[in-house]
Design a protein around this motif. Structure first.
Motif, PDB file in Angstrom:
ATOM      1  N   VAL A   1       1.089  -1.110  -0.490  1.00 25.34           N
ATOM      2  CA  VAL A   1      -0.105   0.011   0.043  1.00 25.34           C
ATOM      3  C   VAL A   1       0.720   1.431  -0.193  1.00 25.34           C
ATOM      4  N   GLY A   2       0.431   2.094  -0.859  1.00 22.21           N
ATOM      5  CA  GLY A   2       1.433   3.301  -1.046  1.00 22.21           C
ATOM      6  C   GLY A   2       2.185   3.699  -2.337  1.00 22.21           C
ATOM      7  N   GLY A   3       2.851   2.335  -1.975  1.00 24.34           N
ATOM      8  CA  GLY A   3       3.722   2.182  -3.084  1.00 24.34           C
ATOM      9  C   GLY A   3       3.972   2.766  -4.474  1.00 24.34           C
ATOM     10  N   ARG A   4       4.605   3.385  -5.415  1.00 29.09           N
ATOM     11  CA  ARG A   4       4.693   5.044  -6.261  1.00 29.09           C
ATOM     12  C   ARG A   4       4.731   3.254  -7.669  1.00 29.09           C
ATOM     13  N   VAL A   5       3.415   3.310  -8.187  1.00 32.56           N
ATOM     14  CA  VAL A   5       2.964   2.153  -9.734  1.00 32.56           C
ATOM     15  C   VAL A   5       3.294   3.311 -10.776  1.00 32.56           C
ATOM     16  N   ALA A   6       4.098   2.387 -11.979  1.00 35.33           N
ATOM     17  CA  ALA A   6       3.444   3.462 -13.093  1.00 35.33           C
ATOM     18  C   ALA A   6       3.382   2.582 -14.315  1.00 35.33           C
ATOM     19  N   ASP A   7       1.532   2.447 -14.211  1.00 37.05           N
ATOM     20  CA  ASP A   7       1.079   1.502 -15.823  1.00 37.05           C
ATOM     21  C   ASP A   7       1.532   2.667 -17.059  1.00 37.05           C
TER      22      ASP A   7
ATOM     23  N   LEU B   1      10.455   4.348  -8.192  1.00 38.67           N
ATOM     24  CA  LEU B   1       9.457   3.536  -8.372  1.00 38.67           C
ATOM     25  C   LEU B   1       9.648   2.075  -7.921  1.00 38.67           C
ATOM     26  N   ALA B   2       8.175   1.422  -7.016  1.00 38.49           N
ATOM     27  CA  ALA B   2       8.011   0.643  -6.424  1.00 38.49           C
ATOM     28  C   ALA B   2       7.296  -0.250  -7.545  1.00 38.49           C
ATOM     29  N   GLY B   3       7.012   0.519  -8.472  1.00 32.71           N
ATOM     30  CA  GLY B   3       6.598  -0.904  -9.340  1.00 32.71           C
ATOM     31  C   GLY B   3       5.963  -0.082 -10.820  1.00 32.71           C
ATOM     32  N   VAL B   4       7.182  -1.027 -11.842  1.00 34.06           N
ATOM     33  CA  VAL B   4       6.205  -1.153 -12.874  1.00 34.06           C
ATOM     34  C   VAL B   4       4.943  -2.118 -13.705  1.00 34.06           C
ATOM     35  N   VAL B   5       4.094  -1.249 -14.361  1.00 31.18           N
ATOM     36  CA  VAL B   5       2.309  -2.555 -15.074  1.00 31.18           C
ATOM     37  C   VAL B   5       2.619  -1.921 -16.630  1.00 31.18           C
ATOM     38  N   SER B   6       2.894  -3.412 -17.247  1.00 30.83           N
ATOM     39  CA  SER B   6       2.949  -2.966 -18.682  1.00 30.83           C
ATOM     40  C   SER B   6       1.847  -4.302 -18.616  1.00 30.83           C
ATOM     41  N   PHE B   7       0.928  -3.638 -19.099  1.00 30.47           N
ATOM     42  CA  PHE B   7      -0.546  -4.644 -19.254  1.00 30.47           C
ATOM     43  C   PHE B   7      -0.902  -4.301 -20.150  1.00 30.47           C
TER      44      PHE B   7
END
Length: 240
Positions: A69-75, A131-137
């Motif tokens: 929770v609160g992690g900075r993520v770029a979609d 970033l804490a996360g990267v999403v490539s959907f």
């Protein structure tokens, strides 16, 4: 909003200047043109797609728990922002990036509390390890295979050590060509991949694989190929 009318412009960094001077690859221009043309039709056609896909939602929920929770993520390649909004509702600090201004207009309209910006995931203007996360959907499916090592290296660079990547794509060996969707005068290839070589490319970029999931095609919803979802982690203690 701060008024910067009289502010002295900040000189561009050498890296930013190099990005501005670099020619835009043809496949990037083709992808932007395609989605700018079809954005509203696409968003309407797939409006109920994520709510109908329980396995995807479960994987995304597990991914959100890994990030925390609160992690900075770029979609990256966020399209109309449906996945961005879903993950934001799970407590992640989301932002979205897309080539298509028409797609971004829909994403902003439907997710007014989330920041969406135009840009290319091949050319991320983000600090190292930010970033804490990267999403490539399903957003790497227009990137030629010889560009994937650079793409995944960029994902690795912007993730903090311990950060997580979520990658989704169609499974297969042959591209699917879409010509004049909804009557629009545009065309684009959708590239299919195999999970094993994609995982190998991620490992070569410095990631550790955490999960490889493949589900069969949902023919009732018009799918013709299986769908793959990879979750990888930038190991703690690594440098870009």
């Amino acid at each position: 909003m701060t008024d910067t009318t009289d502010a002295t412009p900040t000189p561009a960094s050498p890296a930013s200047a190099a990005r501005s001077a670099s020619p835009v690859p043809g496949f990037v221009t083709a992808t932007r043109t395609f989605y700018d043309a079809i954005a509203e039709d696409y968003a309407e056609r797939f409006r109920d797609e994520l709510p109908a896909k329980s396995l995807e939602r479960a994987l995304l929920t597990s991914y959100a728990e890994l990030v925390g929770v609160g992690g900075r993520v770029a979609d990256l390649g966020c399209g109309p922002g449906r996945v961005t909004g879903f993950l934001a509702a799970l407590g992640l600090e989301m932002s979205g990036l897309d080539l298509s201004e028409s797609m971004l207009a829909i994403a902003r309209r439907e997710n007014p509390g989330i920041r969406f910006e135009r840009g290319s995931m091949l050319d991320l203007d983000l600090p190292d390890g930010s970033l804490a996360g990267v999403v490539s959907f399903y957003s790497s499916i227009h990137t030629p295979v010889d560009e994937l090592p650079g793409l995944f290296a960029g994902f690795h660079r912007v993730l903090a050590p311990g950060g997580h990547l979520f990658l989704g794509f169609q499974v297969g060996d042959e591209p699917r060509h879409h010509d004049r969707p909804w009557g629009h005068p545009v065309a684009l290839d959708f590239l299919r991949r195999r999970p094993e070589p994609m995982a190998e490319l991620l490992t070569a970029a410095g990631f550790s694989m955490l999960s490889r999931s493949v589900r069969e095609a949902d023919t009732d919803r018009g799918e013709s190929t299986p769908q793959a979802f990879l979750i990888a982690r930038r190991p703690a203690g690594t440098t870009a």
